[in-house]
Design a protein around this motif. Structure first.
Motif, PDB file in Angstrom:
ATOM      1  N   PHE A 181       0.840  -1.197   0.000  1.00  0.00           N
ATOM      2  CA  PHE A 181       0.000   0.000   0.000  1.00  0.00           C
ATOM      3  C   PHE A 181       0.871   1.242   0.000  1.00  0.00           C
ATOM      4  O   PHE A 181       0.590   2.209  -0.717  1.00  0.00           O
ATOM      5  CB  PHE A 181      -0.927   0.001   1.214  1.00  0.00           C
ATOM      6  N   HIS A 182       1.920   1.226   0.815  1.00  0.00           N
ATOM      7  CA  HIS A 182       2.858   2.350   0.878  1.00  0.00           C
ATOM      8  C   HIS A 182       3.414   2.663  -0.512  1.00  0.00           C
ATOM      9  O   HIS A 182       3.436   3.819  -0.946  1.00  0.00           O
ATOM     10  CB  HIS A 182       3.994   1.990   1.839  1.00  0.00           C
ATOM     11  N   ASN A 183       3.843   1.633  -1.208  1.00  0.00           N
ATOM     12  CA  ASN A 183       4.405   1.798  -2.542  1.00  0.00           C
ATOM     13  C   ASN A 183       3.368   2.355  -3.523  1.00  0.00           C
ATOM     14  O   ASN A 183       3.653   3.260  -4.315  1.00  0.00           O
ATOM     15  CB  ASN A 183       4.931   0.455  -3.044  1.00  0.00           C
ATOM     16  N   SER A 184       2.141   1.815  -3.462  1.00  0.00           N
ATOM     17  CA  SER A 184       1.084   2.274  -4.369  1.00  0.00           C
ATOM     18  C   SER A 184       0.714   3.729  -4.092  1.00  0.00           C
ATOM     19  O   SER A 184       0.514   4.522  -5.021  1.00  0.00           O
ATOM     20  CB  SER A 184      -0.160   1.389  -4.213  1.00  0.00           C
ATOM     21  N   LEU A 185       0.640   4.089  -2.813  1.00  0.00           N
ATOM     22  CA  LEU A 185       0.284   5.455  -2.446  1.00  0.00           C
ATOM     23  C   LEU A 185       1.361   6.439  -2.882  1.00  0.00           C
ATOM     24  O   LEU A 185       1.055   7.503  -3.435  1.00  0.00           O
ATOM     25  CB  LEU A 185       0.065   5.540  -0.931  1.00  0.00           C
ATOM     26  N   ASP A 186       2.609   6.091  -2.655  1.00  0.00           N
ATOM     27  CA  ASP A 186       3.702   6.972  -3.063  1.00  0.00           C
ATOM     28  C   ASP A 186       3.746   7.151  -4.576  1.00  0.00           C
ATOM     29  O   ASP A 186       3.964   8.266  -5.077  1.00  0.00           O
ATOM     30  CB  ASP A 186       5.041   6.419  -2.573  1.00  0.00           C
ATOM     31  N   LYS A 187       3.538   6.074  -5.309  1.00  0.00           N
ATOM     32  CA  LYS A 187       3.549   6.182  -6.769  1.00  0.00           C
ATOM     33  C   LYS A 187       2.392   7.050  -7.266  1.00  0.00           C
ATOM     34  O   LYS A 187       2.548   7.819  -8.223  1.00  0.00           O
ATOM     35  CB  LYS A 187       3.486   4.792  -7.397  1.00  0.00           C
ATOM     36  N   ALA A 188       1.230   6.938  -6.608  1.00  0.00           N
ATOM     37  CA  ALA A 188       0.093   7.783  -6.974  1.00  0.00           C
ATOM     38  C   ALA A 188       0.430   9.251  -6.738  1.00  0.00           C
ATOM     39  O   ALA A 188       0.158  10.120  -7.581  1.00  0.00           O
ATOM     40  CB  ALA A 188      -1.139   7.376  -6.172  1.00  0.00           C
ATOM     41  N   LEU A 189       1.057   9.546  -5.586  1.00  0.00           N
ATOM     42  CA  LEU A 189       1.462  10.919  -5.289  1.00  0.00           C
ATOM     43  C   LEU A 189       2.495  11.423  -6.290  1.00  0.00           C
ATOM     44  O   LEU A 189       2.439  12.577  -6.742  1.00  0.00           O
ATOM     45  CB  LEU A 189       2.044  10.983  -3.880  1.00  0.00           C
ATOM     46  N   GLN A 190       3.428  10.566  -6.637  1.00  0.00           N
ATOM     47  CA  GLN A 190       4.472  10.960  -7.585  1.00  0.00           C
ATOM     48  C   GLN A 190       3.885  11.321  -8.943  1.00  0.00           C
ATOM     49  O   GLN A 190       4.328  12.285  -9.588  1.00  0.00           O
ATOM     50  CB  GLN A 190       5.492   9.832  -7.721  1.00  0.00           C
ATOM     51  N   ARG A 191       2.884  10.595  -9.385  1.00  0.00           N
ATOM     52  CA  ARG A 191       2.252  10.911 -10.675  1.00  0.00           C
ATOM     53  C   ARG A 191       1.517  12.247 -10.596  1.00  0.00           C
ATOM     54  O   ARG A 191       1.542  13.042 -11.551  1.00  0.00           O
ATOM     55  CB  ARG A 191       1.299   9.782 -11.087  1.00  0.00           C
ATOM     56  N   ILE A 192       0.871  12.501  -9.456  1.00  0.00           N
ATOM     57  CA  ILE A 192       0.138  13.758  -9.286  1.00  0.00           C
ATOM     58  C   ILE A 192       1.097  14.942  -9.226  1.00  0.00           C
ATOM     59  O   ILE A 192       0.785  16.042  -9.703  1.00  0.00           O
ATOM     60  CB  ILE A 192      -0.735  13.685  -8.013  1.00  0.00           C
ATOM     61  N   LYS A 193       2.271  14.713  -8.667  1.00  0.00           N
ATOM     62  CA  LYS A 193       3.290  15.770  -8.639  1.00  0.00           C
ATOM     63  C   LYS A 193       3.894  15.988 -10.025  1.00  0.00           C
ATOM     64  O   LYS A 193       4.061  17.126 -10.477  1.00  0.00           O
ATOM     65  CB  LYS A 193       4.413  15.392  -7.665  1.00  0.00           C
ATOM     66  N   ALA A 194       4.212  14.882 -10.691  1.00  0.00           N
ATOM     67  CA  ALA A 194       4.965  14.956 -11.946  1.00  0.00           C
ATOM     68  C   ALA A 194       4.220  15.706 -13.041  1.00  0.00           C
ATOM     69  O   ALA A 194       4.839  16.420 -13.843  1.00  0.00           O
ATOM     70  CB  ALA A 194       5.325  13.549 -12.420  1.00  0.00           C
TER      71      ALA A 194
END
Length: 213
Positions: A181-194
Motif C-alpha cells: 500500500f505504501h508503494n502504491s500510495l507513493d507512486k500515486a502521489l508521484q504521478r500527481i506531482k509529476a
C-alpha cells in the motif's frame, strides 16, 4: 501427534489471510476510505453543503490514481488517528505534520506539502483574546521616579502553540506493516506531482507562495 498432518494441511489456507495487505482490502472494496475534518479551510470544509478544499480534492485524485472510489469520511480529532489505527479508515488526510511520536505509530506517504505557522484557522470557532493578548504592545504603568519611566516595558505574549502548529512536512498516515500500500500510495502521489496537478491544487487553495515538496 495425529493432529499434526491435519494442521499442516490447513497452513496453506491460513497463510494468505495472514499476509493480507491494506492495498488488497482497498481493491476488494473498490474504495479508499479517507478520514478528514470538515471545518479547516482551505484544507477541508463545507461550502454550500458540499465538502471541498485542498485535501478533499487531493484525496479524490489519489483514489483516482489507485483506480478506486474516494470515500470521504468526516470525523473529528478524537477519532481521526484512532480510526486509522483500528482500520476504520485507510488513511487520514488532515494536514498531518510529521512528528517522531506519529512516526512511531504510523507509516507515512512521501510529503505532499508543508504547513506554515498559523496557516490553519478552524471555521466557526472565533477566539477570545486572553488578558495578556489584550495588552499586547501597550505601555505598563510604573511608579514616578522609577528607572523604568524612561524605558517603560511592553507586554510580550509568549507563543505557546503546539508543535504541530509550527511549520512541518505534511504526509499521509496509515497503518504500519503495509509496504505494498505504501508503494502504491507513493507512486500515486508521484504521478500527481509529476504532471503538475499537485502544484495546481496548491496554488488554487493555498496560494502561489506555498513551498512544494
Amino acid at each position: 501427534m495425529r493432529l499434526l498432518p491435519g494442521l499442516m494441511l490447513l497452513l496453506p489456507l491460513v497463510s494468505p489471510l495472514a499476509q493480507a495487505e491494506l492495498i488488497d482490502d482497498v481493491n476488494d472494496r473498490g474504495e479508499l476510505r479517507i478520514a478528514l475534518e470538515a471545518d479547516v479551510p482551505p484544507y477541508s470544509f463545507k461550502q454550500d453543503g458540499h465538502l471541498t478544499g485542498f485535501e478533499v480534492e487531493l484525496g479524490e485524485l489519489l483514489a483516482q490514481e489507485l483506480d478506486v472510489n474516494a470515500s470521504l469520511l468526516v470525523t473529528d480529532s478524537n477519532d481521526l488517528l484512532q480510526g486509522v489505527e483500528s482500520g476504520k479508515y485507510d488513511v487520514a488526510l488532515n494536514h498531518m505534520a510529521l512528528t517522531p511520536d506519529l512516526e512511531n505509530r504510523f507509516d507515512f506517504s512521501e510529503p505532499y506539502g508543508y504547513i506554515q505557522p498559523r496557516a490553519i484557522n478552524r471555521a466557526a470557532q472565533p477566539q477570545t483574546p486572553t488578558a495578556l493578548e489584550t495588552f499586547q504592545g501597550q505601555l505598563i504603568g510604573v511608579v514616578q521616579g522609577s528607572p523604568l519611566v524612561e524605558h517603560p516595558p511592553r507586554v510580550t505574549v509568549e507563543d505557546t502553540r503546539p508543535v504541530e502548529d509550527q511549520r512541518g512536512t505534511l504526509a499521509i498516515p496509515f497503518q504500519k506493516g503495509n509496504p505494498a500500500f505504501h508503494n502504491s500510495l507513493d507512486k500515486a502521489l508521484q504521478r500527481i506531482k509529476a504532471d503538475g496537478r499537485l502544484a495546481a491544487l496548491s496554488q488554487k487553495w493555498l496560494g502561489p507562495q506555498t513551498p512544494q515538496p
